[in-house]
Write an enzyme that holds these catalytic residues in place. Structure first.
Site, PDB file in Angstrom:
ATOM      1  N   LYS A 184     -12.414 -28.545-105.119  1.00 14.19           N
ATOM      2  CA  LYS A 184     -13.433 -29.641-105.483  1.00 14.19           C
ATOM      3  C   LYS A 184     -12.740 -30.231-106.803  1.00 14.19           C
ATOM      4  CE  LYS A 184     -15.405 -29.171-101.778  1.00 14.19           C
ATOM      5  NZ  LYS A 184     -16.521 -28.630-101.265  1.00 14.19           N
TER       6      LYS A 184
HETATM    7  C1  LIG Z   1     -17.516 -28.134-100.323  1.00 16.12           C
HETATM    8  C2  LIG Z   1     -18.688 -28.819 -99.598  1.00 16.12           C
HETATM    9  C3  LIG Z   1     -19.815 -28.184 -99.566  1.00 16.12           C
HETATM   10  C4  LIG Z   1     -19.996 -26.682 -99.416  1.00 16.12           C
HETATM   11  O1  LIG Z   1     -19.643 -26.410-100.698  1.00 16.12           O
HETATM   12  P1  LIG Z   1     -19.371 -24.814-101.056  1.00 16.12           P
HETATM   13  O2  LIG Z   1     -18.991 -24.542-102.372  1.00 16.12           O
HETATM   14  O3  LIG Z   1     -18.051 -24.683-100.394  1.00 16.12           O
HETATM   15  O4  LIG Z   1     -20.361 -23.945-100.261  1.00 16.12           O
HETATM   16  C5  LIG Z   1     -20.854 -29.031 -99.029  1.00 16.12           C
HETATM   17  N1  LIG Z   1     -20.660 -30.305 -98.610  1.00 16.12           N
HETATM   18  C6  LIG Z   1     -19.508 -31.069 -98.809  1.00 16.12           C
HETATM   19  C7  LIG Z   1     -19.648 -32.393 -98.494  1.00 16.12           C
HETATM   20  C8  LIG Z   1     -18.387 -30.253 -99.243  1.00 16.12           C
HETATM   21  O5  LIG Z   1     -17.245 -30.791 -99.414  1.00 16.12           O
END
Ligand SMILES: *Cc1c(COP(=O)(O)O)cnc(C)c1O
Length: 386
Positions: A184
């Site tokens: 991310k």
């Molecule tokens: C990564 C992601 C999540 C979840 O995040 P985590 O930190 O992995 O639990 C939720 N929604 C979207 C669109 C994502 O890309």
């Protein structure tokens, strides 16, 4: 880096990140300590909102958001199908039902006009997903939610640093969820944040991450009391100070990384432009993307072959995402028929994510794009010979 495997996404970690983590490990508080608060305050300041509540993942941030606005059994929450499963799972955790609404053809973002058509007497909220990093149309979504008395939640796990009409992601909805997973925009290892301008929502989310208990360990230590009360059924969704130190250290570099991502996208635009069989997603002029994913659409039913070719060449192409309602759990639990979201279903067969992360080099982008060009020209030559 050319010649080695290129992943689709990757964290950037430097010495200051490592030092920040080590410093916490040598301190008094490993969790529920002062660095969590500093990370929360820094993120709230970065986004320009009042409240930020650190949690253990983006999924926990979505779950806490559903809890904060009181989603429960019998409630419907509108979500797009082209997202990570966590978006819809958060609704199901609370006993609600996700209602899948299609995306727009060019940008693959939730279509506000279709949202309004799916509102029923049971609808309580809409979760907008800023797919690939581009913010949704929050002006239209806000108007629809206001008209029907719905909560607007932003799944901005892709779009930290993005803007809609000059307003940053994190200020565009009643509650916003960010993720700090390594791929991310910034990472804390695992981690997430709920941000909101509403003190009541923030308090509910804060309680929810700590079992629904009114005070945390540090507050009780400072007040020299053992007594606490659990008033909601919450979870242990706390983020540690160790993770928070990493996230806080990373936040200072986010603007630079966003600029690097933008430059890499420009290179992709240049090198992919001559290849007629692929196209990039539409970018709306009133928005700034967080450029989480570089998604292309592959024409002519060739996506799976191109995926294979890229992987053979050591390029970590990926698909974001298989539609949520086509996973066995959703097929079995919610019986959503094929054809529910035709635009997303068509996109699911054509989308491919190419490598995009701050440290990606121009020669890597060239290598990816040459592989794609060669794939299509070989296909053309083979076809011509037959
Ligand atoms: C990564 C992601 C999540 C979840 O995040 P985590 O930190 O992995 O639990 C939720 N929604 C979207 C669109 C994502 O890309």
């Amino acid at each position: 880096m050319t010649d080695s495997f290129i992943p689709y996404g990757r964290q950037s970690i430097d010495r200051t990140d490592i030092d920040a983590v080590v410093e916490v490990m040598q301190s008094e508080w490993l969790t529920t300590g002062p660095v969590v608060e500093r990370f929360e305050q820094a993120l709230a300041d970065f986004v320009g909102t009042e409240h930020a509540v650190a949690v253990s993942s983006g999924t926990a941030a979505l779950h806490a958001s559903m809890f904060a606005c009181g989603i429960g059994p019998g409630d419907e929450v509108i979500v797009p199908p082209l997202t990570f499963v966590a978006t819809a799972n958060a609704v199901v955790y609370q006993g609600g039902s996700p209602v899948f609404v299609d995306v727009q053809e060019g940008s693959l973002l939730l279509d506000p006009d279709l949202v309004e058509k799916k509102v029923t007497s049971k609808t309580r909220a809409v979760i907008a997903v800023d797919y690939a990093g581009q913010p949704c149309d929050y002006q239209k979504l806000r108007a629809i939610c206001d008209r029907h008395g719905l909560f607007l939640i932003a799944d901005s796990c892709h779009s930290l640093g993005g803007c809609f009409q000059g307003k940053p992601c994190g200020t565009l909805a009643d509650l916003t969820a960010f993720s700090f997973h390594p791929v991310k925009p910034l990472t804390s290892g695992e981690g997430g944040m709920v941000v909101t301008g509403n003190a009541d929502f923030a308090e509910r989310a804060r309680r929810f991450r700590n079992h629904g208990i009114t005070t945390d360990h540090r507050q009780r230590q400072e007040q020299a009391t053992w007594h606490y009360e659990m008033i909601d059924l919450g979870f242990n969704y706390r983020l540690t100070d160790i993770h928070s130190a990493l996230g806080l250290s990373q936040l200072g570099k986010l603007e630079r990384w966003l600029a690097q991502r933008r430059n890499i996208v420009k290179l992709y635009e240049k090198y992919l432009e001559p290849i007629g069989q692929v196209r990039l997603l539409k970018q709306h002029s009133n928005r700034q993307s967080g450029w989480h994913l570089l998604v292309i659409r592959v024409a002519g039913g060739r996506r799976d072959d191109l995926f294979q070719q890229l992987r053979t060449e050591g390029i970590g192409a990926n698909v974001h995402y298989g539609l949520v309602y086509r996973h066995p759990f959703y097929r079995n639990s919610f019986q959503i028929p094929e054809g529910t979201c035709p635009i997303a279903e068509q996109a699911e067969r054509e989308i491919l994510s190419l490598p995009l992360f701050p440290d990606l080099q121009e020669e890597d982008v060239r290598r990816v794009c040459m592989t794609i060009r060669n794939f299509f020209s070989e296909a053309w030559e083979n076809g011509a010979q037959r």
